[in-house]
Write a protein that holds these residues in place. Structure first.
Motif, PDB file in Angstrom:
ATOM      1  N   ARG A  42       0.818  -1.202   0.000  1.00 32.21           N
ATOM      2  CA  ARG A  42       0.000   0.000   0.000  1.00 32.21           C
ATOM      3  C   ARG A  42       0.860   1.264   0.000  1.00 32.21           C
ATOM      4  O   ARG A  42       0.580   2.236  -0.716  1.00 32.21           O
ATOM      5  N   ALA A  43       1.952   1.232   0.763  1.00 34.40           N
ATOM      6  CA  ALA A  43       2.834   2.406   0.805  1.00 34.40           C
ATOM      7  C   ALA A  43       3.500   2.646  -0.550  1.00 34.40           C
ATOM      8  O   ALA A  43       3.596   3.769  -1.039  1.00 34.40           O
ATOM      9  N   ALA A  44       3.953   1.522  -1.196  1.00 32.91           N
ATOM     10  CA  ALA A  44       4.582   1.680  -2.506  1.00 32.91           C
ATOM     11  C   ALA A  44       3.583   2.169  -3.543  1.00 32.91           C
ATOM     12  O   ALA A  44       3.908   3.005  -4.408  1.00 32.91           O
ATOM     13  N   TYR A  45       2.363   1.674  -3.455  1.00 35.98           N
ATOM     14  CA  TYR A  45       1.329   2.115  -4.393  1.00 35.98           C
ATOM     15  C   TYR A  45       1.058   3.597  -4.234  1.00 35.98           C
ATOM     16  O   TYR A  45       0.989   4.333  -5.227  1.00 35.98           O
ATOM     17  N   ARG A  46       0.934   4.077  -3.012  1.00 32.64           N
ATOM     18  CA  ARG A  46       0.678   5.514  -2.787  1.00 32.64           C
ATOM     19  C   ARG A  46       1.857   6.359  -3.244  1.00 32.64           C
ATOM     20  O   ARG A  46       1.689   7.462  -3.767  1.00 32.64           O
ATOM     21  N   TRP A  47       3.059   5.865  -3.011  1.00 30.63           N
ATOM     22  CA  TRP A  47       4.237   6.627  -3.439  1.00 30.63           C
ATOM     23  C   TRP A  47       4.267   6.772  -4.962  1.00 30.63           C
ATOM     24  O   TRP A  47       4.537   7.841  -5.489  1.00 30.63           O
ATOM     25  N   HIS A  48       4.003   5.685  -5.698  1.00 33.38           N
ATOM     26  CA  HIS A  48       3.986   5.759  -7.154  1.00 33.38           C
ATOM     27  C   HIS A  48       2.878   6.680  -7.656  1.00 33.38           C
ATOM     28  O   HIS A  48       3.077   7.432  -8.614  1.00 33.38           O
ATOM     29  N   ARG A  49       1.736   6.623  -7.041  1.00 29.80           N
ATOM     30  CA  ARG A  49       0.645   7.513  -7.445  1.00 29.80           C
ATOM     31  C   ARG A  49       1.005   8.973  -7.186  1.00 29.80           C
ATOM     32  O   ARG A  49       0.705   9.847  -7.993  1.00 29.80           O
ATOM     33  N   LEU A  50       1.640   9.200  -6.053  1.00 25.20           N
ATOM     34  CA  LEU A  50       2.052  10.577  -5.738  1.00 25.20           C
ATOM     35  C   LEU A  50       3.122  11.069  -6.702  1.00 25.20           C
ATOM     36  O   LEU A  50       3.149  12.235  -7.097  1.00 25.20           O
ATOM     37  N   TRP A  51       4.017  10.203  -7.107  1.00 23.02           N
ATOM     38  CA  TRP A  51       5.088  10.606  -8.013  1.00 23.02           C
ATOM     39  C   TRP A  51       4.570  10.938  -9.407  1.00 23.02           C
ATOM     40  O   TRP A  51       5.194  11.690 -10.158  1.00 23.02           O
ATOM     41  N   LEU A  52       3.423  10.395  -9.759  1.00 16.60           N
ATOM     42  CA  LEU A  52       2.822  10.708 -11.049  1.00 16.60           C
ATOM     43  C   LEU A  52       2.195  12.103 -11.081  1.00 16.60           C
ATOM     44  O   LEU A  52       1.821  12.588 -12.145  1.00 16.60           O
ATOM     45  N   THR A  53       2.064  12.764  -9.938  1.00 18.88           N
ATOM     46  CA  THR A  53       1.490  14.116  -9.877  1.00 18.88           C
ATOM     47  C   THR A  53       2.525  15.130 -10.360  1.00 18.88           C
ATOM     48  O   THR A  53       3.640  15.180  -9.830  1.00 18.88           O
ATOM     49  N   PRO A  54       2.231  16.004 -11.362  1.00 20.40           N
ATOM     50  CA  PRO A  54       3.238  16.969 -11.872  1.00 20.40           C
ATOM     51  C   PRO A  54       3.732  17.924 -10.805  1.00 20.40           C
ATOM     52  O   PRO A  54       4.924  18.245 -10.762  1.00 20.40           O
ATOM     53  N   LEU A  55       2.832  18.394  -9.957  1.00 17.34           N
ATOM     54  CA  LEU A  55       3.250  19.340  -8.927  1.00 17.34           C
ATOM     55  C   LEU A  55       4.224  18.698  -7.955  1.00 17.34           C
ATOM     56  O   LEU A  55       5.235  19.314  -7.564  1.00 17.34           O
ATOM     57  N   ARG A  57       6.248  16.169  -8.552  1.00 18.81           N
ATOM     58  CA  ARG A  57       7.533  15.980  -9.228  1.00 18.81           C
ATOM     59  C   ARG A  57       8.320  17.282  -9.296  1.00 18.81           C
ATOM     60  O   ARG A  57       9.538  17.302  -9.112  1.00 18.81           O
ATOM     61  N   THR A  58       7.618  18.399  -9.576  1.00 18.21           N
ATOM     62  CA  THR A  58       8.302  19.695  -9.626  1.00 18.21           C
ATOM     63  C   THR A  58       8.871  20.080  -8.268  1.00 18.21           C
ATOM     64  O   THR A  58       9.999  20.584  -8.159  1.00 18.21           O
ATOM     65  N   LEU A  59       8.078  19.834  -7.220  1.00 12.89           N
ATOM     66  CA  LEU A  59       8.567  20.148  -5.875  1.00 12.89           C
ATOM     67  C   LEU A  59       9.783  19.308  -5.508  1.00 12.89           C
ATOM     68  O   LEU A  59      10.726  19.807  -4.891  1.00 12.89           O
ATOM     69  N   MET A  60       9.776  18.044  -5.888  1.00 15.52           N
ATOM     70  CA  MET A  60      10.892  17.171  -5.528  1.00 15.52           C
ATOM     71  C   MET A  60      12.135  17.483  -6.352  1.00 15.52           C
ATOM     72  O   MET A  60      13.257  17.401  -5.838  1.00 15.52           O
TER      73      MET A  60
END
Length: 319
Positions: A42-55, A57-60
């Protein structure tokens, strides 16, 4: 009595049996172990979903490194000694750069100005040379030069070779303005150019007088240009009531022009003078303020002669 010893075949059989015994146990253990789920946690799934967000990715990629850099600079510059050392280093570096020979100005060139105006410009500029070009404020220098009355426009720049070049467009005097306490030279727009000590210093320029004459110099020049044959007799123009002009000729003659269309009225009187030789007669004033009815004012002698010719007797009384 001999000790009992197991037969060799029996020992080997037991050894083989002891080695072969764990194999079924391991197979049973593997059969009993649960199979690994290939799906992500579940944690890996949420992390991948979050990484797909453009904002995100820009922040990171941008925000986090910028934050780390700013925090590092803040921690470094938080020390007063470090700030002072860094400021001193940049100050020394800038001073060394500005004082390089290729940036030093050692000469001043003034183009387009008379010698008297050039001397005045040098006094107003007040630039001690040699001096670094970085220390010369060209805009402020141009504004100071433009305050001189004789300067119409000024262009200031630093040329290669360490030359401060000043290009001047000088105002051209067009008229002399008589004031109660001084004589001034004005250009065609009415801007003051310089002072003159006497009218004889510029006899080539027409003379203006009266309140508001400086503001109406363009109109006065139009009148003078239209005067034509009267220019040799012209002594000057007088502004009356800040609304109209009087033309003053020799022999104390005056032409009173109207407030509107003075050039047109002057052209009419010039045509009349050409036909009747009017202004050569004994006339004091020609009043053109009422264009429909010009009025002539005769000199005293001419008035007496006219009355005598008309049979009008006049009695002169002396007090």
């Amino acid at each position: 009595m001999q000790p009992l010893i197991a037969p060799p075949r029996l020992v080997a059989t037991r050894a083989v049996a002891s080695k072969a015994a764990p194999a079924p146990a391991r197979a049973e253990a593997k059969a009993e172990a649960p199979r690994r789920d290939p799906a992500p946690s579940r944690a890996a799934y949420r992390w991948h979903r979050l990484w797909l967000t453009p904002l995100f990715r820009t922040l990171m990629r941008v925000g986090l490194p910028a934050f780390v850099i700013v925090m590092g600079l803040g921690l470094y510059l938080g020390n007063a000694d470090r700030r002072a050392a860094l400021t001193g280093h940049f100050t020394d570096l800038r001073a060394a750069l500005e004082q390089r020979p290729e940036f030093m100005v050692s000469l001043m060139s003034i183009d387009g100005a008379t010698p008297a105006l050039a001397d005045a410009i040098r006094k107003v500029a007040a630039v001690p040379l040699p001096k670094s070009s970085f220390d010369i404020d060209l805009l402020a220098l141009r504004d100071r030069i433009a305050t001189l009355d004789a300067v119409a426009t000024a262009d200031v720049r630093v040329k290669s070779g360490g030359v401060l070049q000043i290009r001047i467009t000088e105002r051209v005097p067009a008229v002399v303005l008589r004031k109660p306490d001084a004589l001034e030279l004005l250009d065609a727009s009415g801007h003051r150019v310089a002072l003159v000590l006497a009218r004889a210093d510029r006899p080539d320029l027409p003379l203006l007088a009266g309140d508001g004459a400086a503001k109406a110099v363009p109109e006065a020049l139009q009148i003078i240009a239209a005067a034509g044959p009267l220019v040799p007799r012209l002594r000057g123009l007088v502004r009356m009531g800040d609304r109209r002009w009087d033309i003053v000729l020799d022999r104390d003659q005056r032409i009173l022009l109207p407030a509107t269309d003075p050039v047109k009225a002057l052209e009419r009187i010039l045509a009349l003078d050409k036909a009747e030789n009017l202004l050569a007669r004994d006339i004091l004033t020609v009043d053109l303020r009422l264009q429909e009815r010009p009025v002539l004012r005769l000199a005293p002698n001419a008035l007496r002669e006219m009355r005598r010719a008309n049979g009008i007797e006049t009695v002169e009384s002396s007090l």
